[in-house]
Design an enzyme around this catalytic site. Structure first.
Site, PDB file in Angstrom:
ATOM      1  N   HIS A 123      -0.339   0.614  10.095  1.00 57.58           N
ATOM      2  CA  HIS A 123      -1.672   1.017   9.634  1.00 57.58           C
ATOM      3  C   HIS A 123      -2.585   1.232  10.832  1.00 57.58           C
ATOM      4  CE1 HIS A 123       0.173  -1.816   6.730  1.00 57.58           C
ATOM      5  NE2 HIS A 123      -0.138  -0.879   5.866  1.00 57.58           N
ATOM      6  N   GLY A 152       0.815  -1.207   0.000  1.00 57.52           N
ATOM      7  CA  GLY A 152       0.000   0.000   0.000  1.00 57.52           C
ATOM      8  C   GLY A 152       0.846   1.252   0.000  1.00 57.52           C
ATOM      9  N   SER A 153       0.272   2.351  -0.479  1.00 58.62           N
ATOM     10  CA  SER A 153       0.936   3.645  -0.409  1.00 58.62           C
ATOM     11  C   SER A 153       0.733   4.257   0.981  1.00 58.62           C
ATOM     12  CB  SER A 153       0.389   4.579  -1.478  1.00 58.62           C
ATOM     13  OG  SER A 153       0.778   4.141  -2.758  1.00 58.62           O
ATOM     14  N   GLY A 154       1.445   5.368   1.225  1.00 62.17           N
ATOM     15  CA  GLY A 154       1.332   6.045   2.511  1.00 62.17           C
ATOM     16  C   GLY A 154       2.503   5.773   3.424  1.00 62.17           C
ATOM     17  N   HIS A 155       3.412   4.883   2.974  1.00 65.36           N
ATOM     18  CA  HIS A 155       4.583   4.536   3.777  1.00 65.36           C
ATOM     19  C   HIS A 155       5.870   5.123   3.197  1.00 65.36           C
ATOM     20  CE1 HIS A 155       1.892   1.817   5.757  1.00 65.36           C
ATOM     21  NE2 HIS A 155       1.695   1.106   4.669  1.00 65.36           N
ATOM     22  N   ASP A 181      -1.948  -8.244   0.849  1.00 64.34           N
ATOM     23  CA  ASP A 181      -0.769  -8.354  -0.013  1.00 64.34           C
ATOM     24  C   ASP A 181      -0.497  -9.818  -0.370  1.00 64.34           C
ATOM     25  OD1 ASP A 181       0.138  -5.570  -0.240  1.00 64.34           O
ATOM     26  OD2 ASP A 181       0.473  -5.700   1.912  1.00 64.34           O
TER      27      ASP A 181
END
Lengths: 336, 336
Positions: free
Chosen positions: B223, B58-61, B114
Site C-alpha cells: 500500500h 482490501g481490494s486492489g491486490h 484487518d
C-alpha cells in the site's frame, strides 16, 4: 524526458535473460535445443504422427507466444527480439524439433516481418521434405476494413485461435484438417483494443509512440500501430460499448449462439479494471441473447507495460467449442 | 499533476463493478449470498466437517484475495474497498456461508484495520457457537526486524501460506492442525519487494505516494508503506541480489533443502522483467545448493498499476511440500 523504469540489466540482453528465467522456471514444460536458444519446445507436445503447431513472433507480448507452448496447444515457438520477428533459423529450429512426420502448421500474427521470415523457413523445411502450411491470424478488426480481412493484424485473439488449432493437432487430425480448423477459428474471432499509454523498448526506455496525457487511442495495435481515433479518455462502459458495437456488428451472431470471451490487459492495466470491462462485456452479450461458454480475463497478449485492454469474442460452433474445451497444459496457461 | 489513466466508471464504484465482472466471469467457481455482496464463496470448497478457510482484505491486490477462493484453497473471501479492510459484517457473512461445523480459520495480512475487523467478526462468530482461529501472515521481511516478526506485514507470500492452510483444510485435518500448519507455513515464508512507481486510488487517480522519477524503493509495502531505502534504480541483478541476500540470510537453509519460489509483479511490471529477475533468483538458489521444488512467476499480489516486483521464498519441509503440491482449482489460480 523521463526514462521508463524497468527491472532489467543491459537493454540488449532482455530477451535472452528472459528466456533463461523462463527455462529455469518451467523445466517440466519447456526445453530448448542446445544449438537453438531462440526455439522453445514443449516437453510433452510433439509426438510421432502428430501435426506440429509452431507459433512465434516478437518478444514483449508475454505470455504470448512462449507461454502457450505445451501439451494440447503449440508444440514450439520461435522467439524474436522485442517487437521484432524471429529470423528464419529459429523458426526452422523450432519446426525441426517439434515435427513428428505429419507436417508442420505455422501460425502467427499477420505482420510483414513475420510473414517474410516464416515463409523463408517454410521453404527451407520443404527442401528437407517437411510439408508446411501457414495460417495467419487476423483478428484485429480495427486494423483494416471488413472487406480486407487478410490485411488485418493478429492480436489477443491468438489465444483462442492457437488453442483451437492446437486441440485439433493434439486430437491427431491430419494437416489438412488442422489447417482448416485454424482458418475457421481465425475467421470467427474478433478483437479490438484501446491504448491508454505507450510502452518503452528496453534499449531506449523511451515511449515507442506519443500518446498525450489524458488521451486514449481506440483500435491501437500491440506495437503501437495507429488505431481508429484518439480522444480524451472516456468511462470504461463507453469504451466497452464502442468495442462491443464494432465486434457484434461484424460477428452478426443469432440469438442463442455461443461465444468465448477474452478481456485482455495490454500490460499495466490491472485485473480490477479488466473485470470492470468484463461486467459490461457480459451485459452486452446477455442483451444480444448470446450464451457465454468460456471466459478468460487477464494479461494474455501484452505490450510490455502499455496501459490499455482488448476485448476478443470468438463466435463458437460445435467444432470450435470442442476445440476450445480441449485441455491444455502450458507453462503460462492451463485448462483442465 | 497528470491524472493516472484508468479504465473505470465512477471511482467510487470500482470494487462493486469489479465484483460484478468477477461473478459473471467465474460462475462455476464463485458465488455470493444475496444479502452479502462483499462475501465471495467457493462453489466447491466448503463442505460438512471441513475447516473453513476464510481470507480477505482490501481490494486492489487482485488476484489476491478473491482469486484464491476455490476447491483446495480458501473457502471464502471478505472483500474490502480499495486498500481498506472489509468491515466485520462481510467477514461474518463469508464465514457463515463457508463453515461446515468444524470451525473457521481466518487468514489475512497483518494490518491494523484487518485485525480489528476480523477480530470483531470472530467475536460475533463465537457468539453463534462457531469456533474461530486467526493466523496473520507476516512474510514481508523488510517491514520490521527479525526479532519482531509479529510486527511484519503480510504480502505476496500469502499465496503459499494460504495454499498450505487450504490444502490442510481440504485434506480434512482438524482446526488445531490446520492452524498449526498455517503458522508453520507463515514462519517459513520470506518476501521482499521493490517499488519503481506509485499507484493511484480510483477515486483520486493521483499517486498514493511520491517516488521521484528514476528512483526505486527497496522494501516498500503493497500500500506504499515505507521501505528500507530509496535510491536510483539499479540493474535487475543488483536488486535481486539485495533481496536474495536478505532472504537467504534470514532463512538460513542448509544445502540440499527444498524451496518454493514466487516472483511477483506489483502490477505494471511485465512478465519479461519478472523472468529476468527469476533467472537471477534461480542462479542464487543454485549457488546456495538449494533445490527448487515449485516456481510461480506472474502477478499474484498486486497494488493495481504499481511498477515493481517482489520475491518470495518458502522454505519447504516434507509437510509443507505436500501442502504446496496439493491440487487447487480457483478462478485465478489452478494447480493440477
Amino acid at each position: 524526458m523521463t526514462l521508463t523504469q524497468k527491472l532489467i540489466n543491459d537493454g540488449n540482453d532482455t530477451v535472452d535473460e528472459m528466456l533463461a528465467g523462463v527455462m529455469a522456471a518451467h523445466p517440466d514444460h519447456l526445453w530448448r535445443p542446445d544449438h537453438a536458444p531462440r526455439a522453445v519446445i514443449a516437453r510433452h507436445g510433439p509426438r510421432e504422427g502428430k501435426v506440429a503447431l509452431v507459433i512465434g513472433g516478437g518478444s514483449g507480448h508475454e505470455p504470448t507466444f512462449l507461454g502457450f507452448v505445451g501439451k494440447g496447444l503449440a508444440d514450439a515457438a520461435a522467439i524474436g527480439n522485442v517487437f521484432a520477428s524471429p529470423p528464419p533459423q529459429p523458426v526452422m529450429d523450432a519446426a525441426m524439433a517439434a515435427h513428428g512426420g505429419a507436417g508442420v502448421l505455422f501460425m502467427y500474427g499477420n505482420y510483414a516481418g513475420d510473414v517474410m521470415n516464416f515463409d523463408m523457413a517454410a521453404e527451407m523445411l520443404e527442401m528437407e521434405g517437411i510439408e508446411t502450411r501457414t495460417v495467419l491470424t487476423t483478428d484485429d478488426i480495427a486494423s483494416a476494413p471488413r472487406e480486407a480481412r487478410d490485411k488485418r493484424r493478429g492480436v489477443a485473439g491468438n489465444v483462442f485461435i492457437f488453442k483451437a488449432a492446437g486441440a485439433a493437432a493434439d486430437l491427431g487430425l491430419p494437416l489438412d484438417e488442422v489447417e482448416r480448423i485454424a482458418r475457421h477459428a481465425n475467421a470467427r474471432t474478433y478483437t479490438m483494443g484501446v491504448a491508454l499509454s505507450a510502452c518503452s523498448l528496453p534499449q531506449t526506455r523511451r515511449p515507442n509512440f506519443d500518446l498525450p496525457a489524458g488521451e486514449m487511442e481506440i483500435g491501437m495495435g500491440i506495437h503501437g500501430e495507429p488505431g481508429i481515433r484518439r480522444e480524451a479518455l472516456r468511462p470504461a462502459d463507453a469504451v466497452t460499448d464502442e468495442i462491443m458495437d464494432a465486434i457484434l456488428s461484424e460477428m452478426a451472431a443469432a440469438p442463442g449462439d455461443r461465444v468465448a470471451v477474452l478481456v485482455n490487459s495490454l500490460g499495466s492495466t490491472p485485473l480490477m479494471e479488466l473485470y470492470i470491462l468484463h461486467a459490461r462485456v457480459n451485459a452486452r452479450l446477455k442483451a444480444a441473447e448470446l450464451e457465454v461458454h468460456r471466459t478468460l480475463v487477464g494479461p494474455y497478449c501484452t505490450s510490455m507495460e502499455m496501459a490499455g485492454a482488448s476485448i476478443t469474442i470468438m463466435h463458437l460452433d460445435d467444432e470450435l467449442q470442442r476445440m476450445i474445451d480441449h485441455p491444455c497444459d502450458c507453462a503460462m496457461f492451463r485448462q483442465g
